[in-house]
Motif scaffolding. Structure first.
Motif, PDB file in Angstrom:
ATOM      1  N   ARG A 555     -29.381  -0.786 -22.150  1.00 14.39           N
ATOM      2  CA  ARG A 555     -29.483   0.364 -21.259  1.00 14.39           C
ATOM      3  C   ARG A 555     -28.416   0.249 -20.172  1.00 14.39           C
ATOM      4  O   ARG A 555     -28.308  -0.786 -19.507  1.00 14.39           O
ATOM      5  N   PHE A 556     -27.643   1.314 -20.014  1.00 16.30           N
ATOM      6  CA  PHE A 556     -26.599   1.356 -18.983  1.00 16.30           C
ATOM      7  C   PHE A 556     -26.725   2.671 -18.232  1.00 16.30           C
ATOM      8  O   PHE A 556     -26.899   3.736 -18.837  1.00 16.30           O
ATOM      9  N   GLU A 557     -26.633   2.601 -16.910  1.00 20.46           N
ATOM     10  CA  GLU A 557     -26.673   3.798 -16.080  1.00 20.46           C
ATOM     11  C   GLU A 557     -25.651   3.662 -14.960  1.00 20.46           C
ATOM     12  O   GLU A 557     -25.398   2.558 -14.459  1.00 20.46           O
ATOM     13  N   ALA A 558     -25.106   4.794 -14.559  1.00 18.10           N
ATOM     14  CA  ALA A 558     -24.159   4.808 -13.453  1.00 18.10           C
ATOM     15  C   ALA A 558     -24.292   6.122 -12.703  1.00 18.10           C
ATOM     16  O   ALA A 558     -24.569   7.168 -13.298  1.00 18.10           O
ATOM     17  N   THR A 559     -24.124   6.056 -11.388  1.00 22.11           N
ATOM     18  CA  THR A 559     -24.160   7.258 -10.547  1.00 22.11           C
ATOM     19  C   THR A 559     -22.962   7.220  -9.610  1.00 22.11           C
ATOM     20  O   THR A 559     -22.530   6.158  -9.145  1.00 22.11           O
ATOM     21  N   LEU A 560     -22.436   8.404  -9.345  1.00 20.34           N
ATOM     22  CA  LEU A 560     -21.326   8.566  -8.404  1.00 20.34           C
ATOM     23  C   LEU A 560     -21.716   9.643  -7.410  1.00 20.34           C
ATOM     24  O   LEU A 560     -22.094  10.759  -7.806  1.00 20.34           O
ATOM     25  N   ASP A 570     -22.468  14.975  -7.090  1.00 18.20           N
ATOM     26  CA  ASP A 570     -23.233  13.908  -7.726  1.00 18.20           C
ATOM     27  C   ASP A 570     -22.972  13.930  -9.224  1.00 18.20           C
ATOM     28  O   ASP A 570     -23.063  14.979  -9.859  1.00 18.20           O
ATOM     29  N   LEU A 571     -22.653  12.766  -9.784  1.00 18.17           N
ATOM     30  CA  LEU A 571     -22.490  12.622 -11.222  1.00 18.17           C
ATOM     31  C   LEU A 571     -23.335  11.433 -11.676  1.00 18.17           C
ATOM     32  O   LEU A 571     -23.433  10.438 -10.975  1.00 18.17           O
ATOM     33  N   SER A 572     -23.930  11.545 -12.850  1.00 22.62           N
ATOM     34  CA  SER A 572     -24.696  10.422 -13.381  1.00 22.62           C
ATOM     35  C   SER A 572     -24.566  10.396 -14.898  1.00 22.62           C
ATOM     36  O   SER A 572     -24.366  11.436 -15.535  1.00 22.62           O
ATOM     37  N   THR A 573     -24.686   9.209 -15.445  1.00 26.78           N
ATOM     38  CA  THR A 573     -24.636   9.055 -16.891  1.00 26.78           C
ATOM     39  C   THR A 573     -25.612   7.963 -17.298  1.00 26.78           C
ATOM     40  O   THR A 573     -25.912   7.059 -16.512  1.00 26.78           O
ATOM     41  N   ARG A 574     -26.113   8.071 -18.520  1.00 27.77           N
ATOM     42  CA  ARG A 574     -27.072   7.090 -19.017  1.00 27.77           C
ATOM     43  C   ARG A 574     -26.794   6.838 -20.495  1.00 27.77           C
ATOM     44  O   ARG A 574     -26.500   7.766 -21.249  1.00 27.77           O
TER      45      ARG A 574
END
Length: 581
Positions: A555-560, A570-574
């Motif tokens: 599981r990988f997640e990132a938010t900007l 706001d950007l996010s990915t999962r």
């Protein structure tokens, strides 16, 4: 820039029942300031918990079921909802004494801060095998009165209205929030409408303070059900036909009130809190309609103090709490969404008492020791009022546990520190799991036992000035009597529970946050979770070494978050992979 430098406060966490500097905590703890995520739509709790390693939130945007939350594989046993994870909202437990959590009353748009402990926290919280999530609403604004209004619209009939009124005057502060969420859903038979209300009142009383909070929700949501692979490929927006025919969904009301008082006493500080809640739901599911009325409440007292130890300061916390949960449960045969014959009528009572002690001791300028121990006892009682089947299934169960933990933190520098800990945890079955018996009888399942775990954990963390922070954790948890869901052919779609012999949860977690320039924040997290049955046999079937269903190994997640002036981006990915079903 001729302005004088501003000293940044030490990062403190309160989720461990005692305010502690994060660098002295020998556990994997994550804190999130939600003020940086102002552009999130506020549909579900996964928005507030993005980029927290080891925390898996499965959100189907089905407000009749809610999100499923698992920490390090604990909590994956139900198809929906929260089990095995303790959730606290503004000091009021959202997790009931039996370990069941309801989050319908949480308005995500009002949250301001989150703290997460990703390890068995039973030495402080009792019935919590996976960890603890502490949610806090935003603090009242400065000034006597401030009014904020928000309107948000989107696809699939999304309309969100929010009002926040608050302020401070002298020693007093107040806040009132109102909200409405309407959503048609991305599938048929998927609509939801939630009406929220919440508030807080604070008063400083000399050296102490008093805080009163309340939350309420009135909600109505449809449940489109799950699709087979063939139906999904044909039309992923359709609802399962039987769910439409049976008019499945959930309609409910939930209200709770809590108060906390803190006051210096002797050489320490006394904190006393109490809460009460009421909940009523009407829940049609494919085979039946559940009518549940719940009342719950509790009190807790915590006394904190310091003592000298070899010229250093020893912090200690001593506490006790008692909780009571009362459910009046009636089940009816679901006849095309209408109540048919009564099939279950019983009162369920759960009582829990616990006492704990925590010590934080410095062993040197760079070494801190943290230990805790807690004893809990839970009583479950069912009183059967449905005697038309010719049997009285009344009965009771008692479950108790002693939960110690010990950890050490070594801070070599601000940029690098190490920690290690060992602790035990346990998780009782919920009343719903105990009451769901495959043979259809009432009362509680006499064969279902609580699961217990022993966790070893080690990690590293550090801060690089005010630009970056990171954390790395390794863990291994040995679990006995892992609670597992299963189905029976006679009642498809309904989940029952049993104990697997043993299981092993192990993994690696990494997280980092970077602020390269003012107004820009990047958070990223990766978790590898290997949760497998060590010994699990049912009749002639052997499931040893199989992965536990519902736990994603990768599981990988990132938010900007970028806030140049008045603008917000706001950007996010999962990414998740290998999810076994």
């Amino acid at each position: 820039d001729t302005a004088a430098p501003i000293a940044i406060d030490t990062l403190m966490v309160t989720i461990l029942r005692t305010p502690l500097e994060l660098r002295k905590v020998p556990h994997a703890v994550t804190t999130i300031d939600l003020g940086t995520r102002a552009a999130a739509p506020g549909l579900a709790l996964d928005e507030a918990l993005r980029a927290v390693p080891g925390v898996q939130i499965d959100n189907r945007y089905n407000h009749a079921l809610g999100e499923r939350i698992a920490i390090r594989g604990f909590g994956a046993r139900p198809q929906f909802g929260v089990r095995g994870v303790k959730v606290v909202v503004d000091g009021i437990p959202a997790t009931m004494p039996d370990g069941q959590t309801t989050l319908n009353h949480v308005d995500v748009r009002t949250l301001g801060r989150v703290e997460v402990v990703r390890s068995g926290a039973s030495s402080l919280y009792g019935n919590a095998a996976g960890g603890v999530i502490q949610l806090e609403t935003r603090t009242p604004p400065a000034g006597p009165v401030r009014q904020e209004l928000e309107v948000l619209g989107g696809d699939h009939g999304l309309l969100r209205l929010n009002s926040r009124t608050g302020g401070r005057s002298g020693r007093a502060s107040y806040q009132l929030t109102l909200g409405r969420l309407a959503y048609d859903g991305h599938r048929d038979h998927n609509a939801a409408e939630n009406l929220y209300a919440g508030g807080a009142f604070g008063l400083e009383t000399g050296k102490g303070d008093l805080r009163v909070v309340f939350h309420a929700v009135d909600y109505d949501a449809e449940n489109p059900g799950a699709l087979s692979e063939a139906l999904l490929r044909a039309d992923r927006t359709q609802a399962f036909a039987n769910n439409v025919r049976q008019r499945t969904g959930e309609e409910g009301r939930h209200a709770q009130l809590g108060a906390r008082w803190r006051q210096p006493l002797g050489n320490g500080e006394l904190e006393v809190s109490a809460y009460a809640l009421t909940r009523r739901i009407d829940n049609p599911i494919p085979p039946q309609i559940i009518d549940l009325e719940r009342r719950a409440g509790g009190v807790r007292a915590v006394y904190r103090g310091t003592a000298g130890l070899g010229g250093r300061e020893l912090l200690w916390t001593l506490g006790a709490e008692a909780d009571l949960q009362s459910d009046d449960r009636r089940n009816f045969v679901n006849e095309a969404g209408e109540r048919g014959a009564l099939s279950l009528d019983q009162d369920e009572r759960v009582s829990g008492v616990g006492a704990f002690l925590q010590l934080s001791a410095p062993l040197g300028d760079r070494v801190a020791l943290l230990g805790g121990i807690r004893y809990d006892r839970f009583g479950f009682r069912a009183t059967d009022h449905f005697i038309a089947d010719g049997a009285d299934d009344s009965g009771d169960r008692a479950m108790d546990a002693l939960s110690p933990s010990l950890g050490v933190a070594l801070n070599l520098a601000d940029a690098f520190g190490l920690y290690a800990s060992v602790g035990t945890a346990f998780q009782t079955p919920t009343t719903t799991e105990l009451a769901n018996r495959p043979d259809g009888s009432g009362g509680f399942n006499p064969e279902l036992e609580p699961q217990r775990a022993t966790t070893l954990e080690a990690g590293a963390r550090g801060r690089i000035g005010s630009v970056a922070a990171y954390q790395l954790a390794f863990y291994r948890a040995a679990v006995e009597n892992e609670l597992i869901g299963f189905e029976v052919p006679a009642m498809p779609g309904r989940t029952f529970f049993r104990n697997a012999g043993s299981a092993i949860h192990r993994g690696i977690e990494a997280e980092a946050s970077v602020t390269p320039v003012a107004g820009l924040l990047l958070r990223a997290a990766y978790a590898y979770t290997d949760a497998r049955f060590d010994e699990y046999r049912v009749d002639d079937d052997v499931f040893d070494d199989n992965r536990i269903p519902g736990v994603a190994p990768h599981r990988f997640e990132a938010t900007l978050s970028f806030r140049p002036g008045r603008w917000i981006l706001d950007l996010s990915t999962r990414y998740l992979a290998g999810l076994p079903v």
